[in-house]
Design an enzyme around this catalytic site. Structure first.
Site, PDB file in Angstrom:
ATOM      1  N   HIS A 341       0.868  -1.099  -0.046  1.00 30.72           N
ATOM      2  CA  HIS A 341      -0.037  -0.178   0.248  1.00 30.72           C
ATOM      3  C   HIS A 341       0.667   1.296  -0.107  1.00 30.72           C
ATOM      4  O   HIS A 341       0.239   2.313  -0.288  1.00 30.72           O
ATOM      5  CB  HIS A 341      -1.039  -0.072   1.164  1.00 30.72           C
ATOM      6  CG  HIS A 341      -2.311   0.728   1.112  1.00 30.72           C
ATOM      7  ND1 HIS A 341      -2.622   1.925   0.195  1.00 30.72           N
ATOM      8  CD2 HIS A 341      -3.460   0.416   1.550  1.00 30.72           C
ATOM      9  CE1 HIS A 341      -3.516   2.192   0.282  1.00 30.72           C
ATOM     10  NE2 HIS A 341      -4.409   1.456   1.151  1.00 30.72           N
ATOM     11  N   LYS A 421     -26.365  -2.162  -9.375  1.00 26.32           N
ATOM     12  CA  LYS A 421     -26.264  -0.542  -9.605  1.00 26.32           C
ATOM     13  C   LYS A 421     -27.442  -0.036 -10.778  1.00 26.32           C
ATOM     14  O   LYS A 421     -28.005   0.762 -10.735  1.00 26.32           O
ATOM     15  CB  LYS A 421     -25.190   0.250 -10.051  1.00 26.32           C
ATOM     16  CG  LYS A 421     -24.502  -0.349 -11.461  1.00 26.32           C
ATOM     17  CD  LYS A 421     -23.232   0.418 -11.782  1.00 26.32           C
ATOM     18  CE  LYS A 421     -22.692   0.104 -13.060  1.00 26.32           C
ATOM     19  NZ  LYS A 421     -21.431   0.975 -13.647  1.00 26.32           N
ATOM     20  N   LYS A 425     -30.442   3.226 -10.394  1.00 28.69           N
ATOM     21  CA  LYS A 425     -30.556   4.408 -11.194  1.00 28.69           C
ATOM     22  C   LYS A 425     -31.756   4.840 -11.175  1.00 28.69           C
ATOM     23  O   LYS A 425     -31.902   6.325 -11.058  1.00 28.69           O
ATOM     24  CB  LYS A 425     -30.238   3.951 -12.639  1.00 28.69           C
ATOM     25  CG  LYS A 425     -29.790   5.327 -13.374  1.00 28.69           C
ATOM     26  CD  LYS A 425     -29.066   4.634 -14.843  1.00 28.69           C
ATOM     27  CE  LYS A 425     -28.721   6.083 -15.727  1.00 28.69           C
ATOM     28  NZ  LYS A 425     -28.139   5.735 -16.978  1.00 28.69           N
ATOM     29  N   HIS A 430     -26.550   6.875  -5.483  1.00 24.19           N
ATOM     30  CA  HIS A 430     -25.144   6.753  -6.208  1.00 24.19           C
ATOM     31  C   HIS A 430     -24.767   5.324  -5.485  1.00 24.19           C
ATOM     32  O   HIS A 430     -25.079   5.071  -4.308  1.00 24.19           O
ATOM     33  CB  HIS A 430     -24.386   7.855  -5.571  1.00 24.19           C
ATOM     34  CG  HIS A 430     -23.038   7.714  -6.178  1.00 24.19           C
ATOM     35  ND1 HIS A 430     -21.808   6.662  -5.901  1.00 24.19           N
ATOM     36  CD2 HIS A 430     -22.390   8.349  -7.196  1.00 24.19           C
ATOM     37  CE1 HIS A 430     -20.910   6.547  -6.388  1.00 24.19           C
ATOM     38  NE2 HIS A 430     -21.143   7.587  -7.476  1.00 24.19           N
ATOM     39  N   PRO A 431     -24.480   4.264  -6.181  1.00 25.48           N
ATOM     40  CA  PRO A 431     -24.009   2.842  -5.938  1.00 25.48           C
ATOM     41  C   PRO A 431     -23.204   3.035  -4.745  1.00 25.48           C
ATOM     42  O   PRO A 431     -23.426   2.274  -3.687  1.00 25.48           O
ATOM     43  CB  PRO A 431     -23.385   2.348  -7.276  1.00 25.48           C
ATOM     44  CG  PRO A 431     -23.957   2.884  -8.373  1.00 25.48           C
ATOM     45  CD  PRO A 431     -24.022   4.497  -7.818  1.00 25.48           C
ATOM     46  N   TYR A 454     -14.258   4.625   7.972  1.00 27.90           N
ATOM     47  CA  TYR A 454     -13.181   5.146   6.984  1.00 27.90           C
ATOM     48  C   TYR A 454     -13.765   4.738   5.682  1.00 27.90           C
ATOM     49  O   TYR A 454     -13.878   3.715   5.430  1.00 27.90           O
ATOM     50  CB  TYR A 454     -11.777   4.708   7.388  1.00 27.90           C
ATOM     51  CG  TYR A 454     -10.612   5.140   6.336  1.00 27.90           C
ATOM     52  CD1 TYR A 454      -9.574   6.019   6.559  1.00 27.90           C
ATOM     53  CD2 TYR A 454     -10.566   4.368   4.940  1.00 27.90           C
ATOM     54  CE1 TYR A 454      -8.839   6.133   5.699  1.00 27.90           C
ATOM     55  CE2 TYR A 454      -9.830   4.730   4.208  1.00 27.90           C
ATOM     56  CZ  TYR A 454      -8.719   5.747   4.177  1.00 27.90           C
ATOM     57  OH  TYR A 454      -7.766   6.131   3.430  1.00 27.90           O
ATOM     58  N   THR A 467      -5.110  10.315  -1.100  1.00 27.54           N
ATOM     59  CA  THR A 467      -6.529  10.345  -0.176  1.00 27.54           C
ATOM     60  C   THR A 467      -6.755  11.032   0.869  1.00 27.54           C
ATOM     61  O   THR A 467      -6.055  11.764   1.351  1.00 27.54           O
ATOM     62  CB  THR A 467      -6.673   8.981   0.204  1.00 27.54           C
ATOM     63  OG1 THR A 467      -5.677   8.553   1.110  1.00 27.54           O
ATOM     64  CG2 THR A 467      -6.396   7.503  -1.070  1.00 27.54           C
TER      65      THR A 467
END
EC number: 2.3.1.137
Length: 627
Positions: A341, A421, A425, A430-431, A454, A467
């Protein structure tokens, strides 16, 4: 002048029109915008503190919240104001005031083993192309690695399309660190080395990669002197040579297990390795500069949960945690991925994986080019490390410690297939917002309380941006969860609460992508106090700081890994927490959940069952509220 030889039947990039339309740029270079991006801004102090208080409110008692409010006001008008002034001064002379702090504090200073505790794992659902088939490792693996190498060529030649969001360019800097990158252990702090260069830069990037199998380590070049990558039949030949050699000679010592220890222990053992024989240094340099690692793994996982487990907790003799990426090729053709990461965030391996998945889709999982090996390839070279009895013993100790750690890892991948998703719609949800709300409802229904959460928000519109933390357990979400569980309100009233929370989620996410969350700013103020020798402010010692997720104490560590079949996993931030990655397709939600077995209150599989129930209840709410 030498002439580039031609190899008949070579499969050209033009054979992949859909893939290339998605990924190949005809005009802009990959890194064209990077140096033009704005500097990372410092948020307004009052806005940061207001967001922080809002994130605390639903997680503490009224008395605790009043106390925290007083602490925040004292900070706002006292030491916080002075630290903010100093941070503004720092930011005025740095294009990204957070970059080095973030790498050092969030990653390089951490002493825990990288695998499995700090690395990302990934998987790709190949079922539509390849069902698991024992013995298909070499053939399928060669095709996978060929397409990964094609992606490397795109980056190296700067032909990968630059990313943007709503016509705002994003930094592509993290893609420079996917290949040829290594994290070197230190006794106090590690360091990153990146050996990648584009073809327009000096020196030329190394073109070899590392192959681990049966406790042995091999290397060979992935490209010829003209930069053309080896074809799948050529890669297949090299992998077969490795497997045959290992079958004849037997298992090796598994030197890679040393890299799985805590970082300080590995740093000390690495120094000893360097001192024993000068060849060891050459071998380490070969590994450090390599494109990536390929593992020919003997395991045969046949579902996504098993792939995730075998990837992140697999054979310690065939892992090398320092490299930025390891492609795990299982014996039955399944594929896994381990990413460090430190040099990049999860979006980077997701993009690479999707590129080769679309490539496989378009060719039907079959190599259609020349199936003959035309070139005279040098056999893979084995890196034979010199070891003494101390290091042989250290390998066994590292394997023992690794097994204890991996035995504690609880992982489950669940796919909800009733809808995805496409269903959302017409309901205007929003997914990602929807998936987060399902997770909040699931956690509360299972554990009887809200969870500090988080959520990854990308700040890549700024110079070297990475991020910000979007804290998704805010009061409006908690109010909606209570309404769903207590079931006293009408469907219309519950839906109204849900839409109110969704609006808040949307606005908070937008703020965070503009680096106007609270966590990175507060981290900067904390680190500024450390640098200036100022006593740690009371805000960071307040119990509410930890309860709301501060200092890496989020109960739910979550991230959306996109809208494809590529999934992933990280282990939790804390003992009683969960790691949750989710990928969302038109007719499916897939949640990859991790927990620790040592915590009796948590269970990855049970949390997924509660997520399924939450998704069903939410569908019922959307439908019934319209009736």
């Amino acid at each position: 002048m030498s002439t580039r030889p031609q190899f008949p039947g070579k499969q050209e990039p033009s054979d992949f029109p859909s893939r290339d339309a998605l990924y190949v740029s005809k005009s802009e270079k990959t890194f064209a915008h990077d140096e033009k991006l704005p500097s990372l801004p410092v948020p307004n102090l009052s806005e940061t503190l207001s967001k922080y208080l809002d994130s605390v409110k639903g997680l503490v008692s009224e008395e605790e919240f009043l106390n925290t409010t007083a602490i925040v006001e004292k900070f706002r008008n006292g030491v916080g104001k002075e630290l903010h002034r100093k941070l503004l001064h720092k930011a005025a002379s740095e294009r990204n005031w957070l970059e080095k702090w973030w790498e050092d504090v969030a990653y390089l200073s951490q002493r825990a083993p990288l695998i499995p505790l700090c690395s990302m794992s990934g998987f790709t659902n190949f079922d539509a192309i390849w069902k698991p088939l024992p013995g298909s490792q070499v053939e399928r693996g060669a095709l996978c690695i060929y397409f990964v190498l094609q992606f490397w060529k795109l980056i190296r030649e700067e032909r990968l399309k630059p990313h943007s969001s709503h016509n705002v360019p994003w930094t592509m800097h993290q893609f420079r660190r996917y290949f040829n990158t290594v994290r070197i252990p230190g006794e106090v702090i590690d360091r990153l080395e990146c050996h990648f260069h584009t073809e327009f830069e000096e020196p030329l990037s190394p073109t070899h990669f590392i192959i681990l199998h049966a406790g042995h380590i091999f290397t060979f070049d992935a490209a010829d002197e003209y930069g053309d990558v080896l074809t799948p039949p050529e890669l297949q030949l090299q992998f077969q040579r490795i497997k045959q050699w290992c079958a004849e000679k037997g298992p090796g010592f598994g030197v890679g297990a040393l890299t799985l220890d805590d970082r300080t222990t590995w740093a000390k053992n690495r120094n000893r390795l360097l001192q024993i024989n000068p060849e060891n240094q050459l071998h380490l340099e070969t590994i450090n500069s390599a494109l990536f690692v390929v593992v020919l793994d003997d395991a045969e996982p046949d579902n996504e949960t098993d792939v995730t487990k075998c990837t992140l907790t697999g054979d310690p003799c065939n892992r090398w945690s320092d490299k930025s990426v390891a492609n795990i090729l299982f014996n039955n053709g399944a594929f896994g991925l381990i990413s460090d990461h430190t040099p990049y965030d999860g979006l980077v391996p997701v993009v690479v994986n999707h590129y080769f998945y679309v490539s496989l889709q378009e060719c039907g999982g079959v190599w259609k080019g020349n199936k003959n090996v035309e070139r005279d390839l040098l056999p893979p070279r084995r890196l034979d490390f010199h070891l003494d009895d101390y290091l042989k013993d250290a390998i066994e100790k590292a394997k023992f410690t690794y097994k204890k750690t991996t035995d504690d890892a609880d992982m489950f991948v669940g796919s909800f297939t009733q809808y995805g998703k496409s269903f959302l719609k017409p309901h205007d949800f929003h997914p990602e917002t929807y998936a987060q709300f399902a997770l909040q409802l699931a956690y509360y229904s299972m554990h009887g309380k809200p969870a500090a959460t988080y959520v990854t928000a990308a700040t890549r519109q700024f110079y070297h941006g990475r991020t910000e933390t979007m804290r998704s357990c805010f009061p409006e979400v908690v109010d909606w969860v209570h309404a769903m569980i207590e079931d006293r309100l009408s469907p219309g009233e519950k839906l109204q609460l849900m839409r109110r929370a969704a609006d808040k989620f949307k606005n908070l996410m937008k703020d965070c992508t503009e680096n106007r969350g609270c966590d990175r700013h507060l981290l900067g103020l904390y680190l500024m106090s450390v640098e200036e020798g100022i006593p740690v402010p009371e805000l960071f010692l307040d119990p509410s700081w930890i309860k709301s997720g501060g200092s890496g104490n989020f109960v739910l560590s979550t991230s959306c890994v996109g809208y494809t079949c590529n999934g992933g996993c990280v282990l939790p931030m804390k003992e009683d927490g969960y790691g949750v990655f989710y990928n969302i397709e038109n007719n499916k939600f897939t949640f990859t959940i991790s927990a620790f077995n040592r915590c009796p209150e948590t269970s990855a599989a049970k949390l997924y069952l509660h997520i399924e129930n939450a998704l069903k209840d939410m569908e019922h709410l959307l439908v019934s509220a319209k009736l």
